[in-house]
Design an enzyme around this catalytic site. Structure first.
Site, PDB file in Angstrom:
ATOM      1  N   ILE A 106     104.093 -35.892  57.271  1.00 32.15           N
ATOM      2  CA  ILE A 106     104.630 -35.233  58.463  1.00 32.15           C
ATOM      3  C   ILE A 106     106.153 -35.275  58.459  1.00 32.15           C
ATOM      4  O   ILE A 106     106.793 -34.947  59.441  1.00 32.15           O
ATOM      5  CB  ILE A 106     104.085 -35.923  59.740  1.00 32.15           C
ATOM      6  CG1 ILE A 106     104.405 -37.428  59.718  1.00 32.15           C
ATOM      7  CG2 ILE A 106     102.570 -35.704  59.868  1.00 32.15           C
ATOM      8  CD1 ILE A 106     103.958 -38.185  60.959  1.00 32.15           C
ATOM      9  N   HIS A 124      98.375 -32.564  58.470  1.00 35.12           N
ATOM     10  CA  HIS A 124      98.486 -33.545  59.551  1.00 35.12           C
ATOM     11  C   HIS A 124      99.627 -33.210  60.515  1.00 35.12           C
ATOM     12  O   HIS A 124     100.078 -34.064  61.275  1.00 35.12           O
ATOM     13  CB  HIS A 124      98.656 -34.958  58.989  1.00 35.12           C
ATOM     14  CG  HIS A 124      97.419 -35.490  58.327  1.00 35.12           C
ATOM     15  ND1 HIS A 124      97.408 -36.598  57.505  1.00 35.12           N
ATOM     16  CD2 HIS A 124      96.134 -35.055  58.358  1.00 35.12           C
ATOM     17  CE1 HIS A 124      96.182 -36.820  57.063  1.00 35.12           C
ATOM     18  NE2 HIS A 124      95.383 -35.895  57.563  1.00 35.12           N
ATOM     19  N   CYS A 135     100.544 -25.721  76.942  1.00 34.24           N
ATOM     20  CA  CYS A 135     100.859 -24.307  76.673  1.00 34.24           C
ATOM     21  C   CYS A 135     101.290 -24.043  75.232  1.00 34.24           C
ATOM     22  O   CYS A 135     101.586 -22.902  74.876  1.00 34.24           O
ATOM     23  CB  CYS A 135     101.908 -23.786  77.651  1.00 34.24           C
ATOM     24  SG  CYS A 135     103.579 -24.364  77.321  1.00 34.24           S
ATOM     25  N   CYS A 160     105.543 -25.492  81.886  1.00 36.12           N
ATOM     26  CA  CYS A 160     104.265 -25.643  82.601  1.00 36.12           C
ATOM     27  C   CYS A 160     104.027 -27.062  83.127  1.00 36.12           C
ATOM     28  O   CYS A 160     103.032 -27.313  83.808  1.00 36.12           O
ATOM     29  CB  CYS A 160     103.101 -25.231  81.695  1.00 36.12           C
ATOM     30  SG  CYS A 160     102.635 -26.482  80.482  1.00 36.12           S
ATOM     31  N   SER A 199      95.953 -42.297  48.530  1.00 36.65           N
ATOM     32  CA  SER A 199      94.857 -43.161  48.086  1.00 36.65           C
ATOM     33  C   SER A 199      93.510 -42.501  48.387  1.00 36.65           C
ATOM     34  O   SER A 199      92.467 -43.067  48.115  1.00 36.65           O
ATOM     35  CB  SER A 199      94.966 -44.535  48.747  1.00 36.65           C
ATOM     36  OG  SER A 199      95.181 -44.371  50.124  1.00 36.65           O
ATOM     37  N   ASN A 223      99.245 -42.032  41.427  1.00 31.99           N
ATOM     38  CA  ASN A 223      99.145 -42.911  42.595  1.00 31.99           C
ATOM     39  C   ASN A 223      99.172 -44.371  42.151  1.00 31.99           C
ATOM     40  O   ASN A 223      98.568 -44.723  41.146  1.00 31.99           O
ATOM     41  CB  ASN A 223      97.863 -42.616  43.382  1.00 31.99           C
ATOM     42  CG  ASN A 223      97.883 -43.244  44.761  1.00 31.99           C
ATOM     43  OD1 ASN A 223      98.846 -43.072  45.503  1.00 31.99           O
ATOM     44  ND2 ASN A 223      96.865 -44.010  45.103  1.00 31.99           N
TER      45      ASN A 223
END
Ligand SMILES: [Zn+2]
Length: 255
Positions: A106, A124, A135, A160, A199, A223
């Site tokens: 992210i 994600h 909204c 809103c 992972s 990894n």
């Protein structure tokens, strides 16, 4: 397994010869940029508890705690820079080789490295935006962080009145349908699938490399730790993602 040189050569050959390369990244690609993996012990995650989506929408304390945690992370990480592994993926796109980049991250570092927003699929969500949960209006995240101290750690939509939340997928929140659809399609379509820094423990994200494998793609895994799908990989690296990706790019350029 084979020596590092042999594996780098094999991976470079597969990537250079690919018709439709899909990359898939997780927290492990960004740890070398100083971004902590929340599954690792220590640091910020020990001082804040995980807040689920249901708690966020129903509980004032949970919202305040969540935004305080996000604010501390934002201040700590706002100068994080893409590393060699991110830059290598941007280079693969410029070479016309990389067709889709699915990420569990992210942090927005793929776009900072130079990958175009059109090929990056953030399953994600992203920390770079905030969204009104009623909204769906969005704001650059900097705008919200800059007003938190004035409005309190529970920002509300000026349109809103709904609660504003970082545009990430929280625990207990559904995966975004459009992004998951694109990720699944890319996995099916790929002939080479390059996984970096995951992972592969979290479903449904972990099912994406499995789909690529079942569709006949060659899998390259980079990894630090074991994954449940290592046996599916044609080439497997436990070495540093930035070193491996730099090695692969250098070999592709030479050929
Ligand atoms: Zn709103």
């Amino acid at each position: 397994m084979n020596s590092l040189d042999k594996r780098l050569k094999k991976a470079a050959e597969l990537i250079r010869g690919s018709k439709w390369l899909c990359a898939f990244t997780g927290a492990g690609i960004s740890t070398e940029s100083g971004i902590p993996d929340f599954r690792s012990p220590g640091g910020i995650w020990d001082r804040y508890r995980i807040v689920t989506y249901q708690e966020f929408i129903s509980n004032h304390e949970a919202r305040v705690g969540y935004w305080k945690m996000k604010h501390e992370l934002f201040e700590n990480l706002k100068h994080a820079k893409p590393n060699k592994a991110h830059l290598a993926l941007a280079e693969l796109e410029r070479m016309g080789i990389l067709k889709c980049l699915v990420t569990q991250n992210i942090d927005g570092l793929h776009q900072d490295a130079g990958n175009s927003p059109e090929i990056v699929v953030e399953i994600h969500g992203t920390n770079r935006k905030a969204i009104c949960i009623d909204c769906n209006r969005t704001w650059p995240i900097e705008e919200i962080h800059s007003i938190l101290e004035q409005v309190g750690y529970e920002p509300k939509c000026d349109h809103c009145g709904g609660f504003i939340k970082p545009a990430t997928v929280s625990f207990g929140q559904a995966m975004p349908e459009k992004e998951m659809g694109r990720a699944i399609e890319a996995a099916h379509r790929s002939d080479v699938f390059l996984m970096i820094g995951s992972s592969l423990q979290v479903e449904p994200a972990a099912s994406i490399p499995r789909l690529a494998y079942n569709s006949g793609a060659n899998l390259i895994f980079i990894n630090r730790t074991e994954t449940p799908y290592d046996h599916m990989a044609t080439v497997l690296f436990r070495e540093s993602a930035s070193e491996v990706m730099e090695g692969i790019i250098n070999l592709i350029k030479k050929q």
